[in-house]
Design a protein around this motif. Structure first.
Motif, PDB file in Angstrom:
ATOM      1  N   ASN A  21       0.830  -1.210   0.000  1.00 24.53           N
ATOM      2  CA  ASN A  21       0.000   0.000   0.000  1.00 24.53           C
ATOM      3  C   ASN A  21       0.863   1.258   0.000  1.00 24.53           C
ATOM      4  N   THR A  22       1.964   1.220   0.743  1.00 20.54           N
ATOM      5  CA  THR A  22       2.865   2.373   0.774  1.00 20.54           C
ATOM      6  C   THR A  22       3.486   2.608  -0.593  1.00 20.54           C
ATOM      7  N   ILE A  25       0.870   4.297  -2.636  1.00 20.84           N
ATOM      8  CA  ILE A  25       0.721   5.704  -2.236  1.00 20.84           C
ATOM      9  C   ILE A  25       1.834   6.549  -2.842  1.00 20.84           C
ATOM     10  N   THR A  28       1.420   6.943  -6.532  1.00 20.10           N
ATOM     11  CA  THR A  28       0.317   7.867  -6.808  1.00 20.10           C
ATOM     12  C   THR A  28       0.746   9.312  -6.595  1.00 20.10           C
ATOM     13  N   PHE A  43      -5.625  11.416   0.379  1.00 18.02           N
ATOM     14  CA  PHE A  43      -5.846   9.982   0.242  1.00 18.02           C
ATOM     15  C   PHE A  43      -7.028   9.547   1.118  1.00 18.02           C
ATOM     16  N   VAL A  47      -5.674   4.276   4.592  1.00 21.90           N
ATOM     17  CA  VAL A  47      -5.175   3.754   3.325  1.00 21.90           C
ATOM     18  C   VAL A  47      -3.871   2.981   3.505  1.00 21.90           C
ATOM     19  N   ILE A  73       6.577   7.722   3.283  1.00 20.09           N
ATOM     20  CA  ILE A  73       5.624   8.673   2.700  1.00 20.09           C
ATOM     21  C   ILE A  73       6.097  10.103   2.914  1.00 20.09           C
ATOM     22  N   VAL A  84      -2.704  11.379   4.506  1.00 18.27           N
ATOM     23  CA  VAL A  84      -3.014   9.952   4.418  1.00 18.27           C
ATOM     24  C   VAL A  84      -3.597   9.462   5.737  1.00 18.27           C
TER      25      VAL A  84
END
Length: 542
Positions: A21-22, A25, A28, A43, A47, A73, A84
């Motif tokens: 997921n990281t 992110i 994205t 986000f 998430v 992040i 996030v």
């Protein structure tokens, strides 16, 4: 006059895959920066872990895994604000948090104030309520941060307004049910009016077990006008542009995707639910029994739309009671949709079981036992294919059947995912007709003929059940509206029929506990929504 570009980063995480997921992110963020050069990237809720993480939140390794993710992040947010959602542990209390990153570090953090504890939500099991409003300066704009349920309640918006907020950013994980998008849009308009500020709302997208998050992220003006709506059911990066004059934030017109009709929304929800359940759990494909009836026909259509014909196998398992038209219609649909199709008779298998049971059944007349044995023969074949090929078995029972127990444990209930578990029989017909307007894949005769399990000569479902149009009305009142028997009877339904239906619902809770999960499309599906005891003596009349 200051310009503010806000990106809604609607993505599809996998619960528990914090590293993956990281990575998503970060990718994205890079895409959003290259396309839009934004000042803010928003986000969805939680998430980093995916939503809902349930008891993964109790794992001792959660804190340091999340912390590593947040450090990565932060390094991607040097010149814009990145917001996030993640779980935050403080002094042994866990909060549903939103972190604001800028300049390579975490510069602020908000803790969700309103924790939903109804229907599919049980956040109070895991989280403590946040106690403070967060309004911070983002490039000169006083901006409030909120998380999902916070906009469904009055207090957080009122608190943000009192502290001078001129913009609300909301991280959300709002699951689909029929009509939900209309509710959301009305709600955001109401909050915008209440707070006198625009609201930008970023919703999660993707399937997670029985839940489907449909995205459709939005921005509304301070007057409650819809400024932007992201497409539903897909990952999407959208940008809204605003101007700040030192007192008021005004949005330019943004991209507004079409609002789908309800049936199309439901169908796309079923497709996404199947796709993500199969793919996120690593199945090679799916296999299902294609009987020539409408439930399996609709299930096959959804499966092919979700995965492609090359990952779907359909098996017709005829018996002496199977009508020739069922064979013809199953073959026709399989050909039209281009799936792998097999015919495997259960005659020899059934006869072998009956020989083995002959002493045990001596002197007893035939009854439902023999009918159930047919269904269990079919279940054995499908599960064997599943084991050998790594395919998930899709069961085909609809909500009406699941409700009253018109199904066989370890037979037609044997499998891993029930596509139609929350779809009533009458809605099955509606969805089949809708799907044929896209392209004709379900033979019209399948839609027109009376439903039958074909477990006995000339059997029809309505030999055992009330007409489905009446049955579904009673079930909706009892299951989704929690009406008592007497309340339903007072609405004009036959007393004996109502008590019989409600008794069947209660008696078959033990079956539903052993049934596969399925995509939720109503406000009260069987599963996380409805948790009734198996052993109970509640009087259904009250």
């Amino acid at each position: 006059m200051t310009s503010l570009r806000i990106v809604m980063a609607q993505i599809n995480p996998i619960v528990g895959d914090i590293e993956g997921n990281t990575n998503k992110i970060i990718a994205t963020i890079e895409t959003a920066v290259s396309r839009h050069d934004p000042q803010v990237i928003l986000f969805p809720e939680l998430v980093v872990t995916g939503y809902p993480p349930e008891d993964l939140l109790l794992r001792s390794s959660l804190t340091h895994r999340v912390e590593r993710a947040l450090q990565r992040i932060a390094s991607q947010a040097p010149n814009c604000y990145v917001i996030v959602g993640y779980p935050r542990s403080i002094d042994n209390d866990l909060f549903n948090a939103a972190g604001v990153f800028f300049g390579g570090k975490l510069v602020n953090e908000y803790h969700k104030q309103c924790l939903p504890n109804y229907r599919v939500f049980d956040e109070k099991r895991y989280f403590k309520e946040g106690r403070h409003t967060l309004v911070m300066d983002i490039f000169g704009v006083p901006t409030a941060i909120s998380i999902c349920e916070d906009v469904w309640e009055d207090a957080p918006t009122a608190g943000a307004k009192a502290e001078g907020a001129q913009l609300m950013l909301n991280l959300s994980a709002s699951p689909f049910h029929a009509g939900k998008q209309i509710e959301r849009e009305a709600l955001l308009a109401q909050r915008a009016w209440q707070g006198g500020m625009p609201v930008v709302y970023c919703n999660l997208v993707g399937g997670q077990d029985e839940l489907v998050f449909d995205g459709a992220s939005m921005a509304v003006s301070a007057e409650g006008e819809l400024i932007a709506r992201s497409p539903a059911y897909v990952e999407y990066i959208s940008c809204v542009n605003a101007s700040w004059d030192g007192r008021r934030l005004r949005f330019d017109d943004g991209e507004v995707s079409d609002l789908r009709p309800v049936l199309e929304d439901i169908y796309e929800t079923l497709v996404l639910g199947v796709r993500d359940y199969v793919n996120k759990n690593g199945f090679k494909g799916v296999v299902l029994g294609l009987s020539g009836g409408i439930d399996s026909a609709l299930t096959l259509a959804v499966a092919v739309d979700a995965l492609g014909a090359e990952r779907v196998e359909a098996v017709m398992m005829p018996f002496r009671y199977t009508a020739s038209m069922s064979m013809e219609d199953a073959q026709s649909q399989a050909n039209v949709q281009g799936v792998s199709y097999k015919v495997m008779s259960i005659e020899a298998m059934y006869d072998s079981f009956m020989v083995a049971l002959s002493d045990e059944f001596e002197g007893m007349s035939a009854d439902k036992t023999e009918e159930n044995l047919q269904a269990r023969c079919r279940g054995v074949l499908l599960m064997a294919i599943s084991n050998k090929k790594g395919y998930l078995v899709l069961t085909t029972g609809n909500k009406s059947e699941v409700a009253v127990g018109y199904s066989t444990l370890y037979g037609d209930m044997a499998g891993g995912f029930d596509v139609l578990k929350d779809v009533s029989k009458m809605r099955v017909f509606e969805l089949a007709r809708y799907r044929n307007t896209v392209s004709p894949v379900i033979p019209q005769r399948v839609i027109d003929r009376p439903p039958s399990a074909e477990l006995a000569p000339d059997q029809k479902d309505q030999d055992s059940l009330p007409p489905y149009d009446i049955l579904d009305q009673v079930l909706e009142r009892y299951i989704e509206c929690d009406e008592s028997a007497e309340t339903i009877i007072a609405a004009g339904y036959d007393r004996e029929m109502v008590y019989r239906i409600l008794r069947l619902v209660d008696l078959n809770e033990y079956k539903r506990r052993q049934a596969p999960i399925g995509t939720r499309i109503t406000e009260r599906g069987f599963g996380r929504d409805r948790r009734y005891p198996i052993t109970q003596k509640w009087l259904i009349g009250d």
